[in-house]
Structures are given as C-alpha cells and as structure tokens.
Design a protein around this motif. Structure first.
Motif, mmCIF file in Angstrom:
data_model
loop_
_atom_site.group_PDB
_atom_site.id
_atom_site.type_symbol
_atom_site.label_atom_id
_atom_site.label_comp_id
_atom_site.label_asym_id
_atom_site.label_seq_id
_atom_site.Cartn_x
_atom_site.Cartn_y
_atom_site.Cartn_z
ATOM 1 N N TYR A 12 66.212 -32.009 59.354
ATOM 2 C CA TYR A 12 66.323 -32.730 57.743
ATOM 3 C C TYR A 12 67.619 -33.690 58.271
ATOM 4 O O TYR A 12 67.713 -34.962 58.690
ATOM 5 N N TYR A 17 62.235 -37.688 57.552
ATOM 6 C CA TYR A 17 60.890 -36.897 57.231
ATOM 7 C C TYR A 17 60.553 -38.336 55.932
ATOM 8 O O TYR A 17 59.981 -38.043 54.854
ATOM 9 N N MET A 20 57.256 -37.428 54.585
ATOM 10 C CA MET A 20 57.451 -36.323 53.370
ATOM 11 C C MET A 20 57.815 -37.255 52.524
ATOM 12 O O MET A 20 59.040 -37.055 52.170
ATOM 13 N N SER A 23 59.975 -33.975 47.743
ATOM 14 C CA SER A 23 60.759 -33.238 48.089
ATOM 15 C C SER A 23 60.683 -32.635 46.564
ATOM 16 O O SER A 23 61.425 -32.815 45.616
ATOM 17 N N ARG A 24 61.430 -30.711 47.276
ATOM 18 C CA ARG A 24 61.934 -30.223 45.976
ATOM 19 C C ARG A 24 62.690 -29.508 47.034
ATOM 20 O O ARG A 24 62.766 -28.891 47.891
ATOM 21 N N ARG A 61 54.073 -31.105 55.999
ATOM 22 C CA ARG A 61 54.746 -30.781 55.067
ATOM 23 C C ARG A 61 55.765 -30.118 55.803
ATOM 24 O O ARG A 61 56.016 -30.072 57.021
ATOM 25 N N LEU A 128 65.439 -26.596 51.103
ATOM 26 C CA LEU A 128 63.931 -27.581 51.016
ATOM 27 C C LEU A 128 63.254 -27.834 51.355
ATOM 28 O O LEU A 128 62.776 -27.359 52.567
ATOM 29 N N PHE A 130 59.549 -29.497 51.300
ATOM 30 C CA PHE A 130 59.052 -31.289 51.538
ATOM 31 C C PHE A 130 57.215 -31.235 51.875
ATOM 32 O O PHE A 130 56.582 -30.361 52.240
ATOM 33 N N CYS A 137 53.760 -30.975 48.373
ATOM 34 C CA CYS A 137 54.745 -30.498 47.806
ATOM 35 C C CYS A 137 54.977 -29.063 47.453
ATOM 36 O O CYS A 137 55.263 -27.830 47.445
ATOM 37 N N TYR A 141 56.071 -24.613 48.108
ATOM 38 C CA TYR A 141 56.569 -24.307 47.198
ATOM 39 C C TYR A 141 56.464 -23.005 46.473
ATOM 40 O O TYR A 141 56.617 -22.277 46.735
ATOM 41 N N ASP A 160 64.205 -31.836 42.221
ATOM 42 C CA ASP A 160 63.029 -32.450 42.416
ATOM 43 C C ASP A 160 63.320 -34.243 43.344
ATOM 44 O O ASP A 160 63.398 -34.972 42.777
ATOM 45 N N ARG A 361 67.267 -39.022 47.912
ATOM 46 C CA ARG A 361 66.372 -38.900 48.102
ATOM 47 C C ARG A 361 66.216 -39.209 45.998
ATOM 48 O O ARG A 361 67.548 -38.348 45.388
#
Lengths: 479, 492
Positions: A12, A17, A20, A23-24, A61, A128, A130, A137, A141, A160, A361
């Motif tokens: 990152y 990214y 992607m 993201s969370r 991802r 992190l 993605f 995502c 997760y 998020d 983000r």
C-alpha cells in the motif's frame, strides 16, 4: 541507483490499489498473544507486496497489516526494542503537545474521538483489507474474520472506505493526484518529483543521504536471524528495513458548511447563488478545480473532465500567486519550486524533504457535492491515510508548519483554508484567505473550519519479513 | 533609532535559595505577557517599552533532569542566566532593571499579584550569591551587582536591525490599518490603478493624526556588497593559513574526537516532554485578568484547546572541546560572525534562515562552555530543519568545536559525485556535522535546556512580518510608479 526490495515491502505504501475500489480497515485488539501470532503468521503469505503489476494482471483483492505501539507491546516486543521506534510513533498522536501541534482542538479534540483517542479502546493492530468491489472485499473480510476469535483477536472497529468515480472526495474535488515518485520503486517521473527511498521506506538513504532513524533489535528475542543488519545502527538487526510509518486520520467533511460558506461569500447582489464564483473560490482554496486541473495552469476556468495534470511548477509561471494563491491547500502542501523565498533549485530540494504519499478513502453515503447539492445523508468524510519514514519531518511538519501556522510566505493570519482553520478562535483573532491579484490582494475573512478529526493513530507498517519476525516473539507471559 | 543591544548576566545561585528561586520563576512564567490593565502595565513600563525578548534560565541545577546525569553533576554550582534584547544602551537597560520603581510579582492565594514594595530584580536576585542585603538595596547597588556579572556576547544576530519595540508595533498597526482600508471600502478603490490607490492611501494615513509613525522617514538596512567583497578579499589573502588550519583541525583533532551517534529515539521522553511544554505554552494562554492585575496561576496551565504559539525560543548549553586549537577555531568563527553579520545579514535572514528574531552565542566559564540562545518563528522541527537546509556548514564550523557533535568533515567532498544535483553546494564542501540530519536533530534536542521564563514583546509577529511591515511603511511614504505600486500591494 537505488533498488528497493519490493517483494518484501507491503504494497500500500507504493501502490495505490486503484483497481480495488472498496476497503475495510479492521482495528484489532489482542486478547491472547500466542494465538494471535500464529494467525498472523498464516496470513503472511497473503500480504500484498509492492512489486509493480501489469494492468491486466491486477489482483481482485489485497491485504496489508500495521501495528500501533500497543500492538507491538501486546505481541511481546521488549521495551528496549520498542524504545528504538521514532518518538511520534512511541508517544502516539494524542499527547498534549502533539494534539496542539496538529490542531486537534475544539470538536477535533482527541477526547471526543471515536477511535484512537484517550477515551477509546487502545488501538493495537490494523488489518487493511481491499477488494475490487464491495462484495469481493466483504468476502475476503469474512474469510479472515472467521479466525479472529479463535486466534486471540477482538475486533474493535471497522473503517469502511470507498472510492468515488474520478477519485473525487465529498467536497466535490478530484483527490490524490500528486504523489512523489520513490526512486528504486520501479516507477518513474520528472526529477523534481523524485525522492530517495529513505523518505518513505526505512533502511535506505533519505533525501539528506543519511539512514532514517529505524527501529532495531537491541535486546535479542525471537528469531532475529530473519532480520537484516541495520544500516542506521551498525551491530544490530533492523526491524524497520523495508517498512515505514502509516498515519490514519478520520476526517469528517462538513460539505454543507463548506458550500454554504462559499455561496455566502460569492452571492449575487440579490442574494442568489453565484455558482460559478462559488466554485471558483472553493477551487482557489484547494488550488485545483473540481476536475483536478491545477489553477496555476487554468486560472480562469475549469477545463472539465478528469485531470491528472501534475506537470507544473510555480517559479516561472506563478511566482506572485496571481493564478494559484499562496495560501491554497495545494500550494502549501507542496510548494514545488517556489518554497518561501528560495531559488528554484533549492526550493525543489527543500519541498521534497516534506512530502507525503497519500491514500485517502471515503466513508459515509457518497456525495459529490457542489454549490447547489450539499446535503449529505449522515456523516461523510475520508480516512486520510499517508505514509512517511519520518512522521515529524513529513506529516507533522505539513500539518503544523504548512497548514496550521498562518505565516507562510508573507502571509500574516492565513491558515490552510481546508485543514488548518481553528474552529473557535480567540476573541478578536481573525483567520483569512488571501487571494493575490492586481491592483491589490483580496481577502476572505472569518474562515470556518470545514473538517473535524474523529479518530486517528500512528502505525508501524513493517516489511513482510518483519511481520514474520514479530510472529516469532516468545509468548508474552514468558517475558 | 534602536540599538537592539544584547545583555547576558550570569549569577551564582545561593544553594539554600534554589528551591525558592525555582518557585518564583515558575509562577512568574506567564505573568509578564499577561499583565493587562494600563495602570498595571505602567508598573513595568520601561520593560514593556524597551525589551524585545527576555529570558531567565537556571543552569547547573544538579537536581534537574537536564543536569543530574552529567558526570560532574555533584560539583555543579547552580547559576541564573538572564538574557535580553532591548532598545537603549546597556547602562539604561540596567537602570530600568535596578530602579526602585520596578514592581514585583508576588504569589498570593494562587494568584500572581503585582506589588509596589519590592522590585522584580530584588525578588529574583535576592536568591543569588553576593546580591546586596535588603538594607543595602539601592538603584546603584543593584546596578553594580548586575554589571559585575555581565558576560560578553561572542556573536549576536538581529533579524530586524535598528527597529525599536515601539516601531515594530506601530508599523504593524499601520499595516493592519491599510489592510482594513482595502477590505472595508472596496467601492472606493474600484476601477483605480495601483498607483492611484497607493496615493490615496498615503494621503488618508497622513491625515490621520492617530498614526504618527509615517511622520518620520525610515530606511531599511541593506546588505553591503562592497564590504562583502572586501571581506572575501581578506579571506582569500588568509586562505593559505585557513587551509593549513583546516588540515590541523581535521587530522589533528576531528579524527580522534568522540562524536555524537545518538538518534532522536534514544532521547529520554521525560526531557523532551519538558521541552515541548515550554514550546507550546509561552504566550499561548492568555488567562482572563482577575481583579485588575492579579493573574490566576491555575489558568496559566495548559488549556485543552490551545494551538501552539507562533514564536518560540531555543536555549542550548554545550561544552567546548579541550585544547587551544578548538578554542582558536571557535573564536575565529565568532569573529567571522561578528564581522559578516552586520555586512551581509541585516535584511532579516541569518545564513538564509528567514525565521530568527535574535540569536546569540556566549562563551563563558573560562572559555569552557558555550550558551546559544535564539528567538524564532514556528516549530522546533521547522527551525532545526532550516538550520540543516540553509546553513549546515556554518553551524558545523561553530559547533563541531564543542564536545559530542556529529562527526564533521572539515575538508569535505566525500561522495561529491553522488550528491551533485541534489544537495546544496555547501554540503559537498563540508559534509557531516549538521548535515548529518538525524544525529544533528538528536544532538540539538539533547543539548537543549528548558527556559524558566521567556517573554516576547510581539508574539503574534514573525520576523518576516516585522520586515514586511517596515517595507510597507517605507514604500507608503514614497511616490510610486504603477509597477512599483503593484509590488507594494503584493506586500499587504
């Protein structure tokens, strides 16, 4: 000249990214350290690295991991080794001095933060996650989350983040255009935009041609043979090599206040909204038009579309600030070849000692606001995320010296109009934005604060090797 | 015209009074800038009108975090250092400090209250060895005492030469007034050229009897190219001696010295915390005045919602490396500074650093130690960064003569080729030392001392502001062409 071990660097910091879109970020707390280390070890192979990938081979991802100081303590890193981290990281974002320096006061005070503040659960680990879209995502997760409980990990909070079309943020402006190019990262760009690897990756020479202060192992524990020898501290092992510091701040954007202010300042004589003037004032404060086009190239009108135009300097084209005001967010955050009153060449050297790699983000119900559309549903904002090998010289310098401190160039009382305004100024304290021009400079008075900081923390973003090393630390109870 | 003189007074502290002195300085810390009412301020009138900056700082206090770990801690004798920048002559300034009229600041029920009875000077210096007994305290005995303890300044820099406190304040008021005219009466200036607006503003101000600063003419000090050429010539003539000397320093000394290898992360948190508190909280808190003058000491504690101060101070104490060579080198650098500063650094920048109001070096204690004091704008990181970016060579040449400085190469040019294009040329010729960024920053922090009292007469103005204001004042008085008038308005 420089080569970075990209396969060992978590991605990152050098990769956006961009494909992607969702993201969370998961804040985790360690409840049982041995289990946690076991689990982290299992995800090491999944950590996305910084090797450049062809466009058609981009993964769907991605996964990275970072640690706050309390996280390293919880994993069992000895205090002697912890002490070798840089002071801002060790002390955290919320010490008395630091929150004043960063301007986190009034409703941005860490006492009222939602996470990372003094009244919140300690931040330990941030995962992190993605995905190319929300479903991807979330699926990733869920896959990871199923192990949390059995692995001695407790999920404290989820952040998020999403990306809007044309990479706009909620104020309606295209974001994240200018990024420094890190030498040795496989990416190229004009010389004036290139920095030495040590500005962003520990274990390499920085722009002063010295090794940045990098955490090292002073008290032997775990499998230190995994770690390379330290360039900064001969004789010890480098925990920092190929790692960096990650800074995250949750920044609420008050898009209603923002556009109300612009509209009010530029309204027609009959009190109706002057849309064009309103957008122009907002753009002068940002330094770019909503499309991303820089004012220093397009001083009068937004050319429209989505601009990635980053090929401009100030010294020859706009030394007086008549196109892009000195006080604009863009010009403050990177003065390029017009640093205070220095020469062109020197300005570039100096500006490049204070760069950030930014990765914002968004959160909240998406809105691309404008003078006539600025009522979001609920809270909206962004997770301001950036990287730097020297938090003090990079992030904190930008936030204080270039944003909160109102006296750059020949200005007197001009904080950064987007992120530096004090919400509740002292009685009689004026905060203004000066628009350079002929025959005399105009000012916009009584600036309002359009952002509120709701959370934040400093993290260590280790190399993949160092993540593996951390997993070899002996169980905490044995320490 | 102001001389902007420096004064440094170093006095030994009575061991039995050390605790009391600490307490006095502690509760007085923020009071000077916080005295508000007219009558109350008149009790300290001379100080307010004449003094740009002042500070008191206790050194060699073996109970303090900053001295107790020193090798020779037990033999240290505590001293009080006073340092000020003022407009009049030294004699006048000593008079202002010695007069019976100067009030004192007493602590009463958690309040700092001014009192006519004793002078501030008595209050502080009665804690020092040799100060006249209370029965024998007169204007003269006080003045004699202070004069006897003056330590000569080795080199001194002024960011706004020749300007008095009053001038600096009035020029700022003028600028604020001009800005207000431009902002409030936009219609009046509509369709006028810069030249016409300038002319009208000039007239408006000259008709305003409240503004008197424009009644007198002023000329900005200018760097002298001619004198600089002479200086360069002298240096060229001396070059053979200088080069031989550099070799002696490099190969006879620098190579064998112990140098500084610590990182910022190694510095004890406790010390940094104390230093940071002083950085945050100088004029920052403006507590509400209670009952006229009395200042509630509790309210001078850090407020939760305070941004840090715009101005800042730096106090540093270092030991000289032993030996004649180092002393001669240091003194030569001080001489060089004394010569070049009035020739080439009179326009608001010291070695291109645009953020210093005043700075001084003081060699004392039998030439064994050096104090460095400065008053600057912005944060610590910015200030120290400026030092490296703008003037690393100068700092290295001075401070590498003091113990435990980052390793300096007096002969330069290591890695010349890899550095070109990217580094300021100066670094190529003089690498290491202050250019060793990480170690230099750590060195600066670890040799810094907390200042007990610091006072600034104009805490809201940066030195760039001060000089910009003077430029505005000078240009307002002139008849300007359209082009020049536009330049004038760029400043406001």
């Amino acid at each position: 000249m420089y080569t970075i071990e990209l396969e060992d660097v978590q991605g990152y910091v050098l990769r956006e990214y961009g494909n992607m879109k969702f993201s969370r970020f998961v804040l985790l707390k360690i409840t049982e350290d041995s289990q946690a280390k076991k689990w982290i070890k299992t995800i090491c192979d999944q950590l996305t690295n910084a090797v450049k990938v062809n466009k058609d081979e981009l993964p769907d991802r991605g996964l990275n991991i970072a640690f706050a100081k309390d996280g390293l303590t919880a994993l069992g890193l000895d205090k002697k080794n912890l002490d070798s981290f840089s002071p801002p990281f060790k002390e955290g974002m919320v010490t008395d001095h630091r929150h004043r320096l960063l301007g986190d006061i009034d409703s941005s005070h860490p006492d009222s933060w939602e996470w990372g503040g003094k009244n919140n659960e300690a931040v330990e680990i941030i995962l992190l996650v993605f995905g190319k879209d929300k479903n991807t995502c979330m699926a990733y997760y869920q896959e990871l989350k199923s192990d949390f409980e059995a692995s001695g990990l407790w999920e404290v909070r989820k952040l998020d983040g999403l990306t809007l079309p044309d990479n706009k943020e909620h104020f309606g402006f295209r974001d994240g255009i200018a990024q420094p190019i890190v030498k040795g990262s496989g990416r190229t760009g004009p010389d004036y935009n290139c920095v030495n690897p040590g500005e962003f990756i520990l274990g390499y020479e920085n722009n002063y041609f010295v090794f940045p202060d990098s955490p090292a192992i002073f008290k032997e524990q775990g499998d230190v043979n995994l770690l390379p020898p330290s360039g900064a501290r001969p004789g010890s092992r480098d925990l920092g090599k190929n790692g960096t510091y990650l800074i995250i701040r949750q920044m609420q954007e008050h898009v209603d206040r923002f556009w109300d202010f612009m509209n009010e300042e530029t309204k027609n004589t009959d009190d109706s909204i002057n849309e064009e003037a309103s957008i122009k004032l907002a753009s002068q404060m940002f330094g770019r038009w909503p499309s991303g086009a820089p004012l220093s190239k397009f001083p009068d009108k937004d050319p429209g579309g989505a601009s990635d135009d980053n090929d401009f300097l100030y010294y020859d084209d706009d030394r007086t600030g008549a196109k892009c005001p000195f006080g604009s967010h863009l010009r403050r955050m990177n003065p390029r070849d017009n640093f205070e009153h220095d020469s062109k060449e020197k300005s570039i050297i100096l500006s490049n000692r204070h760069r950030l790699i930014r990765r914002a983000r968004l959160y909240g119900e998406p809105i691309i606001s404008s003078p006539t559309n600025h009522d979001p549903e609920g809270e909206v904002g962004l997770y301001f995320t950036c990287f730097g090998a020297d938090i003090s010289r990079q992030f904190e310098f930008l936030q204080y010296t270039w944003s909160n401190y109102p006296k750059i160039k020949q200005l007197y009382i001009d904080p950064d109009p987007i992120i530096g305004v004090v919400e509740k100024p002292e009685e009689g304290q004026q905060q203004q934005f000066t628009i350079q021009g002929e025959p005399y400079n105009k000012t916009v008075k009584d600036l309002k604060r359009f952002v509120t900081i709701r959370g934040g923390a400093y993290f260590f973003f280790p190399s993949i090797t160092s993540v593996r090393y951390l997993c070899t630390l002996p169980p905490k109870k044995d320490n | 015209m102001s001389r902007q003189n420096p004064l440094t007074v170093i006095t030994p502290i009575r061991p039995d009074k050390l605790e009391e002195l600490r307490e006095i300085l502690d509760y007085m810390k923020y009071t000077l800038e916080n005295i508000q009412g007219f009558e109350e301020r008149s009790k300290f009138k001379d100080l307010y009108e004449e003094v740009h900056y002042l500070r008191w700082i206790i050194i060699d206090d073996k109970e303090s975090e900053f001295f107790k770990h020193k090798k020779n801690a037990d033999s240290l004798k505590p001293k009080l250092v006073f340092s000020s920048n003022f407009d009049k002559s030294v004699g006048h300034h000593l008079d202002d400090l010695s007069t019976d009229k100067l009030a004192s600041i007493q602590k009463m029920d958690g309040m700092a209250v001014y009192s006519d009875g004793h002078t501030l000077t008595d209050q502080i210096y009665s804690c020092c060895i040799g100060y006249p007994e209370s029965s024998n305290r007169t204007h003269k005995t006080r003045k004699d005492y202070l004069r006897d303890h003056i330590v000569k300044v080795s080199a001194f820099y002024r960011g706004s030469p020749r300007r008095s406190v009053t001038q600096i304040k009035e020029e700022n008021e003028l600028r604020v007034r001009l800005r207000k005219e431009l902002d409030d009466n936009k219609d009046k200036w509509k369709d006028l050229s810069a030249k016409e607006i300038h002319r009208k503003l000039k007239l408006l101000i000259s008709n305003d009897h409240n503004i008197t600063i424009t009644d007198t003419k002023y000329r900005m000090p200018k760097n002298s190219v001619f004198k600089l050429c002479l200086l360069v010539l002298v240096i060229v003539l001396l070059l053979p001696v200088i080069i031989i000397w550099l070799f002696i320093v490099q190969f006879g000394h620098e190579k064998y010295d112990k140098y500084f290898t610590t990182y910022r992360s190694d510095i004890p948190r406790k010390n940094t915390e104390i230093l940071e508190e002083y950085e945050d909280l100088t004029d920052g808190e403006r507590p509400e005045p209670v009952q006229g003058f009395a200042v509630d000491i509790a309210t001078t504690q850090p407020k939760k919602d305070m941004v840090i101060n715009y101005q800042n101070q730096f106090s540093q104490l270092v030991d000289m490396k032993p030996g004649k060579v180092r002393l001669i080198t240091f003194k030569a650098m001080m001489l060089f500074a004394r010569v070049i500063i009035p020739i080439w650094y009179v326009e608001g920048k010291l070695l291109n650093i645009p953020t210093i109001h005043f700075a001084r070096w003081v060699l004392f204690d039998d030439n064994k130690r050096v104090l460095f004091f400065s008053n600057f704008d912005g944060s610590w990181q910015q200030y120290l960064g400026d030092f490296i970016d703008q003037s690393g060579w100068g700092l290295s040449a001075i401070f590498s003569n003091t113990t435990f400085f980052p390793k300096t190469n007096w002969l330069g040019s290591t890695g010349f080729f890899s550095m070109k294009n990217i580094l300021p040329k100066s670094k190529m010729f003089f690498p290491g030392g202050a250019y060793d960024e990480e170690h230099f920053l750590a060195w600066s922090r670890s040799t810094e001392l907390p200042t007990n009292i610091w006072y600034s007469a104009y805490p809201d103005l940066s030195i760039k502001n001060v000089n910009n204001n003077s430029r505005i004042r000078v240009l307002l008085a002139k008849n300007l062409s359209e082009k020049k008038a536009k330049k004038f308005f760029e400043l406001i």
